[in-house]
Write a protein that holds these residues in place. Structure first.
Motif, PDB file in Angstrom:
ATOM      1  N   LEU A 194      34.208  14.101  80.742  1.00 34.25           N
ATOM      2  CA  LEU A 194      35.520  14.489  81.235  1.00 34.25           C
ATOM      3  C   LEU A 194      35.965  13.474  82.284  1.00 34.25           C
ATOM      4  N   PRO A 195      37.264  13.374  82.550  1.00 36.89           N
ATOM      5  CA  PRO A 195      37.721  12.428  83.569  1.00 36.89           C
ATOM      6  C   PRO A 195      37.235  12.815  84.967  1.00 36.89           C
ATOM      7  N   GLU A 196      37.389  11.871  85.903  1.00 38.52           N
ATOM      8  CA  GLU A 196      37.057  12.158  87.299  1.00 38.52           C
ATOM      9  C   GLU A 196      37.949  13.286  87.817  1.00 38.52           C
ATOM     10  N   LEU A 275      45.893  10.621  85.860  1.00 41.60           N
ATOM     11  CA  LEU A 275      46.522  11.630  85.008  1.00 41.60           C
ATOM     12  C   LEU A 275      46.440  11.256  83.537  1.00 41.60           C
ATOM     13  N   ASP A 276      46.495   9.950  83.211  1.00 46.64           N
ATOM     14  CA  ASP A 276      46.385   9.527  81.807  1.00 46.64           C
ATOM     15  C   ASP A 276      45.142  10.122  81.149  1.00 46.64           C
ATOM     16  N   ASP A 277      44.018  10.058  81.879  1.00 43.25           N
ATOM     17  CA  ASP A 277      42.746  10.507  81.305  1.00 43.25           C
ATOM     18  C   ASP A 277      42.769  11.994  80.997  1.00 43.25           C
ATOM     19  N   ARG A 294      44.822  23.844  73.963  1.00 45.64           N
ATOM     20  CA  ARG A 294      45.025  22.543  74.570  1.00 45.64           C
ATOM     21  C   ARG A 294      44.953  22.657  76.086  1.00 45.64           C
ATOM     22  N   LEU A 295      45.010  21.509  76.753  1.00 46.03           N
ATOM     23  CA  LEU A 295      44.965  21.499  78.211  1.00 46.03           C
ATOM     24  C   LEU A 295      46.100  22.337  78.789  1.00 46.03           C
ATOM     25  N   SER A 296      47.271  22.295  78.163  1.00 48.71           N
ATOM     26  CA  SER A 296      48.420  23.047  78.674  1.00 48.71           C
ATOM     27  C   SER A 296      48.213  24.549  78.581  1.00 48.71           C
ATOM     28  N   GLY A 310      46.534   7.737  89.615  1.00 50.30           N
ATOM     29  CA  GLY A 310      46.880   6.751  88.601  1.00 50.30           C
ATOM     30  C   GLY A 310      47.642   7.341  87.445  1.00 50.30           C
ATOM     31  N   LEU A 311      48.635   6.583  86.937  1.00 46.93           N
ATOM     32  CA  LEU A 311      49.393   6.998  85.763  1.00 46.93           C
ATOM     33  C   LEU A 311      49.987   5.759  85.102  1.00 46.93           C
ATOM     34  N   PHE A 312      49.739   5.608  83.785  1.00 48.85           N
ATOM     35  CA  PHE A 312      50.296   4.531  82.973  1.00 48.85           C
ATOM     36  C   PHE A 312      49.987   3.141  83.558  1.00 48.85           C
ATOM     37  N   GLY A 313      48.784   2.994  84.125  1.00 46.90           N
ATOM     38  CA  GLY A 313      48.369   1.692  84.630  1.00 46.90           C
ATOM     39  C   GLY A 313      48.803   1.386  86.048  1.00 46.90           C
TER      40      GLY A 313
END
Length: 418
Positions: A194-196, A275-277, A294-296, A310-313
């Motif tokens: 899972l992401p951080e 957030l991307d992850d 789903r996550l939602s 972070g988001l979209f780089g």
């Protein structure tokens, strides 16, 4: 005598013994060979003063809860029912894909007039059987396995004579047995993909502590910790099965609290959050099959301070974020030195609904190697974007007020109105 474990359980559950041992015993089922020895003292006029001593020796038996696919198999050893407690010096078997050893002892509370059964178990669980046992959603990605230990305490209600209807339905007397489960593991060998801040490599150790208490009510509360993560979750019981209701999560070592709404609420301080992850876990109902979540379906609210977001780089430091689930998507209010305003992020990034930005200030700076490297997000998977920014800065250049319409195209993104 000699016989089958399933037949013996059925006999005990239909006798006066079963209801006195509580809901969990009444829900047991099994099969396999066993030998039995019973000593009964049954005063007819005062049956609540009965004394029961039943010893069973199991040989390659299988025992589990009705409706639960994961059973204890290859179970061997002695098991004794003493009045209203179940004891055993040691049972050996297999559970959750690995070996398990189980011991049970009786603890008498003279003040309360009860005799509790204390169970201790040590085993090793593999991911496949573990996820099936927990009913974990597909977005929880695990691999490997880990050793675990559990201590459970079962306290029966005051002795009451069950009536004929209770015996016929295999239900316990009106007051249910109190049950407390405490589970610990260092999780070495279990990978959490899972992401951080929830990720964990399989070789690493991270202390897991879980407490579950059942008192016969309609809800079940679980409290747990995983490193600095703290959580408390509530499950509801309906038609004999548990289902997730709500949970609170904190990432800063502070005790979490149950939210006042369904779903998950995240609070506290987090060092780094991309957030991307997490949006990548949104899942695909069609691919996962009917009923997949789903996550939602889980994440409903958040109130966090993030060291690096972070988001979209791109990356923003020292961000305070408030997230709220709405019919149109996640509404996020952010405040920080390089980002202040509102975002609306659609639940399905691959859909046609746009992500909207209403920002007082926005500074775009690439994450760079120090913050985890550039984004791996495919721009063709980014939703359309509608942005209105009063104070916009890009790559060190101050651009002032900006409005933009960005649409998805076969080769990426088109800036159709800037």
């Amino acid at each position: 005598g000699n016989g089958d474990v399933g037949a013996a359980l059925d006999y005990l559950q239909r006798s006066t013994v079963g209801p006195a041992l509580g809901d969990r015993f009444m829900a047991l089922e099994g099969k396999g060979a066993a030998t039995f020895e019973a000593r009964l003292w049954l005063p007819v006029k005062q049956l609540e003063d009965r004394r029961i001593d039943v010893t069973a020796r199991l040989a390659n038996a299988q025992v589990g809860q009705r409706g639960q696919p994961q059973k204890v198999t290859a179970l061997n050893g002695p098991l004794q029912v003493l009045d209203r407690a179940v004891v055993s010096p040691g049972l050996q078997g297999r559970f959750l894909g690995g070996p398990v050893s189980i011991a049970m002892a009786a603890e008498t509370d003279a003040t309360a007039g009860t005799t509790a059964t204390v169970l201790t178990a040590n085993g090793r669980a593999l991911v496949g059987p573990l996820k099936e046992f927990l009913g974990a959603p597909e977005i929880v990605r695990l691999n490997g396995g880990a050793a675990w230990r559990m201590r459970a305490r079962f306290v029966p209600p005051p002795a009451r004579r069950p009536d004929a209807a209770q015996l016929a339905s295999r239900s316990s007397p009106a007051t249910s047995m109190t049950q407390l489960y405490v589970i610990d593991s260092d999780l070495q060998g279990l990978g959490i993909a899972l992401p951080e801040p929830a990720q964990k490599p399989a070789p690493a150790t991270r202390p897991l502590h879980v407490e579950v208490e059942l008192g016969g009510g309609p809800d079940l509360t679980i409290r747990g910790s995983l490193g600095e993560l703290r959580t408390v979750a509530r499950l509801k019981r309906s038609n004999g099965a548990w289902s997730f209701d709500r949970a609170g999560i904190r990432g800063d070592g502070v005790a979490a609290s149950i939210p006042g709404h369904e779903g998950v609420r995240i609070e506290g301080d987090v060092d780094r959050f991309v957030l991307d992850d997490w949006l990548a876990l949104r899942g695909n109902r069609a691919a996962a099959g009917p009923g997949a979540r789903r996550l939602s379906d889980y994440l409903k609210a958040a109130n966090v301070r993030i060291g690096t977001f972070g988001l979209f780089g791109y990356a923003w430091s020292d961000v305070r974020g408030l997230l709220q689930a709405t019919p149109a998507g996640w509404q996020i209010d952010v405040a920080g030195p390089s980002a202040t305003g509102k975002l609306l992020v659609p639940y399905d990034l691959a859909g046609t609904a746009p992500m909207t930005l209403e920002m007082e200030r926005l500074v775009l700076a690439s994450q760079g190697g120090g913050a985890g490297g550039p984004s791996t997000t495919d721009p063709r998977q980014v939703p359309p974007i509608q942005a209105r920014i009063n104070d916009f800065e890009l790559g060190g250049r101050k651009l002032g007020s900006v409005r933009a319409q960005i649409d998805r195209a076969p080769r990426g993104l088109d800036f159709t109105d800037v």
